[in-house]
Design a protein around this motif. Structure first.
Motif, PDB file in Angstrom:
ATOM      1  N   GLY A 184       6.078  -0.052  -7.595  1.00 42.48           N
ATOM      2  CA  GLY A 184       5.971   0.226  -6.171  1.00 42.48           C
ATOM      3  C   GLY A 184       5.287  -0.885  -5.404  1.00 42.48           C
ATOM      4  N   ILE A 185       4.245  -1.464  -5.975  1.00 38.36           N
ATOM      5  CA  ILE A 185       3.545  -2.565  -5.313  1.00 38.36           C
ATOM      6  C   ILE A 185       4.463  -3.783  -5.183  1.00 38.36           C
ATOM      7  CG2 ILE A 185       1.648  -4.223  -5.576  1.00 38.36           C
ATOM      8  CD1 ILE A 185       0.002  -1.886  -6.766  1.00 38.36           C
ATOM      9  N   VAL A 186       5.192  -4.095  -6.238  1.00 40.06           N
ATOM     10  CA  VAL A 186       6.105  -5.249  -6.199  1.00 40.06           C
ATOM     11  C   VAL A 186       7.224  -5.014  -5.185  1.00 40.06           C
ATOM     12  CG1 VAL A 186       7.781  -6.572  -7.565  1.00 40.06           C
ATOM     13  CG2 VAL A 186       5.548  -6.003  -8.528  1.00 40.06           C
ATOM     14  N   LEU A 231       0.823  -1.211   0.000  1.00 42.81           N
ATOM     15  CA  LEU A 231       0.000   0.000   0.000  1.00 42.81           C
ATOM     16  C   LEU A 231       0.857   1.260   0.000  1.00 42.81           C
ATOM     17  CD1 LEU A 231      -2.886  -0.952   2.449  1.00 42.81           C
ATOM     18  CD2 LEU A 231      -3.035  -0.592  -0.006  1.00 42.81           C
ATOM     19  N   PHE A 232       1.861   1.293   0.864  1.00 35.39           N
ATOM     20  CA  PHE A 232       2.712   2.479   0.963  1.00 35.39           C
ATOM     21  C   PHE A 232       3.525   2.704  -0.308  1.00 35.39           C
ATOM     22  CE2 PHE A 232       6.799   4.425   2.153  1.00 35.39           C
ATOM     23  CZ  PHE A 232       6.334   5.663   2.563  1.00 35.39           C
ATOM     24  N   TYR A 233       4.234   1.658  -0.751  1.00 35.08           N
ATOM     25  CA  TYR A 233       5.067   1.820  -1.937  1.00 35.08           C
ATOM     26  C   TYR A 233       4.236   1.941  -3.212  1.00 35.08           C
ATOM     27  CZ  TYR A 233       9.251   1.139   0.795  1.00 35.08           C
ATOM     28  OH  TYR A 233      10.251   1.300   1.706  1.00 35.08           O
ATOM     29  N   GLY A 234       3.071   1.320  -3.236  1.00 36.90           N
ATOM     30  CA  GLY A 234       2.170   1.519  -4.370  1.00 36.90           C
ATOM     31  C   GLY A 234       1.676   2.947  -4.442  1.00 36.90           C
ATOM     32  N   PHE A 235       1.410   3.535  -3.275  1.00 34.41           N
ATOM     33  CA  PHE A 235       1.003   4.944  -3.242  1.00 34.41           C
ATOM     34  C   PHE A 235       2.131   5.853  -3.716  1.00 34.41           C
ATOM     35  CE2 PHE A 235       0.631   8.989  -0.891  1.00 34.41           C
ATOM     36  CZ  PHE A 235      -0.528   9.460  -1.494  1.00 34.41           C
ATOM     37  N   LEU A 236       3.367   5.554  -3.281  1.00 32.66           N
ATOM     38  CA  LEU A 236       4.499   6.342  -3.761  1.00 32.66           C
ATOM     39  C   LEU A 236       4.660   6.204  -5.278  1.00 32.66           C
ATOM     40  CD1 LEU A 236       7.263   5.780  -1.059  1.00 32.66           C
ATOM     41  CD2 LEU A 236       5.788   7.765  -1.377  1.00 32.66           C
ATOM     42  N   GLY A 237       4.448   5.001  -5.788  1.00 35.44           N
ATOM     43  CA  GLY A 237       4.504   4.801  -7.234  1.00 35.44           C
ATOM     44  C   GLY A 237       3.404   5.547  -7.955  1.00 35.44           C
ATOM     45  N   ALA A 273       7.989  -7.152  -1.678  1.00 39.77           N
ATOM     46  CA  ALA A 273       9.311  -7.670  -1.323  1.00 39.77           C
ATOM     47  C   ALA A 273       9.773  -7.096   0.013  1.00 39.77           C
ATOM     48  CB  ALA A 273      10.315  -7.336  -2.420  1.00 39.77           C
ATOM     49  N   ALA A 274       9.540  -5.818   0.241  1.00 40.41           N
ATOM     50  CA  ALA A 274       9.946  -5.197   1.504  1.00 40.41           C
ATOM     51  C   ALA A 274       9.165  -5.784   2.678  1.00 40.41           C
ATOM     52  CB  ALA A 274       9.753  -3.685   1.432  1.00 40.41           C
ATOM     53  N   GLY A 275       7.868  -6.017   2.490  1.00 41.97           N
ATOM     54  CA  GLY A 275       7.060  -6.605   3.552  1.00 41.97           C
ATOM     55  C   GLY A 275       7.504  -8.015   3.897  1.00 41.97           C
ATOM     56  N   ILE A 276       7.777  -8.813   2.894  1.00 42.60           N
ATOM     57  CA  ILE A 276       8.248 -10.181   3.133  1.00 42.60           C
ATOM     58  C   ILE A 276       9.617 -10.155   3.795  1.00 42.60           C
ATOM     59  CG2 ILE A 276       9.011 -12.292   1.975  1.00 42.60           C
ATOM     60  CD1 ILE A 276       6.724 -11.772  -0.062  1.00 42.60           C
ATOM     61  N   TYR A 277      10.485  -9.272   3.356  1.00 43.47           N
ATOM     62  CA  TYR A 277      11.806  -9.150   3.954  1.00 43.47           C
ATOM     63  C   TYR A 277      11.704  -8.778   5.432  1.00 43.47           C
ATOM     64  CZ  TYR A 277      16.454  -7.352   4.963  1.00 43.47           C
ATOM     65  OH  TYR A 277      17.661  -7.112   5.534  1.00 43.47           O
ATOM     66  N   MET A 278      10.827  -7.840   5.767  1.00 42.13           N
ATOM     67  CA  MET A 278      10.670  -7.434   7.164  1.00 42.13           C
ATOM     68  C   MET A 278      10.137  -8.571   8.019  1.00 42.13           C
ATOM     69  SD  MET A 278       9.303  -3.539   6.754  1.00 42.13           S
ATOM     70  CE  MET A 278       8.985  -3.363   8.492  1.00 42.13           C
ATOM     71  N   VAL A 279       9.194  -9.348   7.491  1.00 39.45           N
ATOM     72  CA  VAL A 279       8.650 -10.478   8.249  1.00 39.45           C
ATOM     73  C   VAL A 279       9.728 -11.527   8.483  1.00 39.45           C
ATOM     74  CG1 VAL A 279       7.042 -12.425   8.101  1.00 39.45           C
ATOM     75  CG2 VAL A 279       6.263 -10.122   7.553  1.00 39.45           C
ATOM     76  N   VAL A 280      10.502 -11.831   7.449  1.00 39.92           N
ATOM     77  CA  VAL A 280      11.561 -12.840   7.599  1.00 39.92           C
ATOM     78  C   VAL A 280      12.622 -12.342   8.565  1.00 39.92           C
ATOM     79  CG1 VAL A 280      13.429 -14.029   6.366  1.00 39.92           C
ATOM     80  CG2 VAL A 280      11.140 -13.920   5.378  1.00 39.92           C
TER      81      VAL A 280
END
Length: 64
Positions: free
Chosen positions: A45-47, A22-28, A51-58
């Motif tokens: 931005g969505i992609v 949502l955040f990076y898609g909005f920036l895009g 990737a950033a969300g999955i990276y943070m969870v891992v």
């Protein structure tokens, strides 16, 4: 792993996975409006947000 019950951790993971795209898609989308281009930057931005969300969870929960 941090303390807390499973529902707390699950909701935190869900918030990471939803807020990133949502955040990076909005920036895009803002970049598309500023550059007056096709929605290419929003898709990128969505992609990147996924990737950033999955990276943070891992990083936070992937280690025992």
């Amino acid at each position: 792993m941090e303390g807390g019950n499973g529902i707390d951790q699950g909701l935190r993971v869900l918030s990471y996975l939803l807020s990133g795209p949502l955040f990076y898609g909005f920036l895009g989308w803002l970049a598309d409006q500023w550059l007056q281009s096709s929605p290419l930057w929003m898709v990128i931005g969505i992609v990147v947000g996924m990737a950033a969300g999955i990276y943070m969870v891992v990083q936070r929960y992937g280690r025992p």
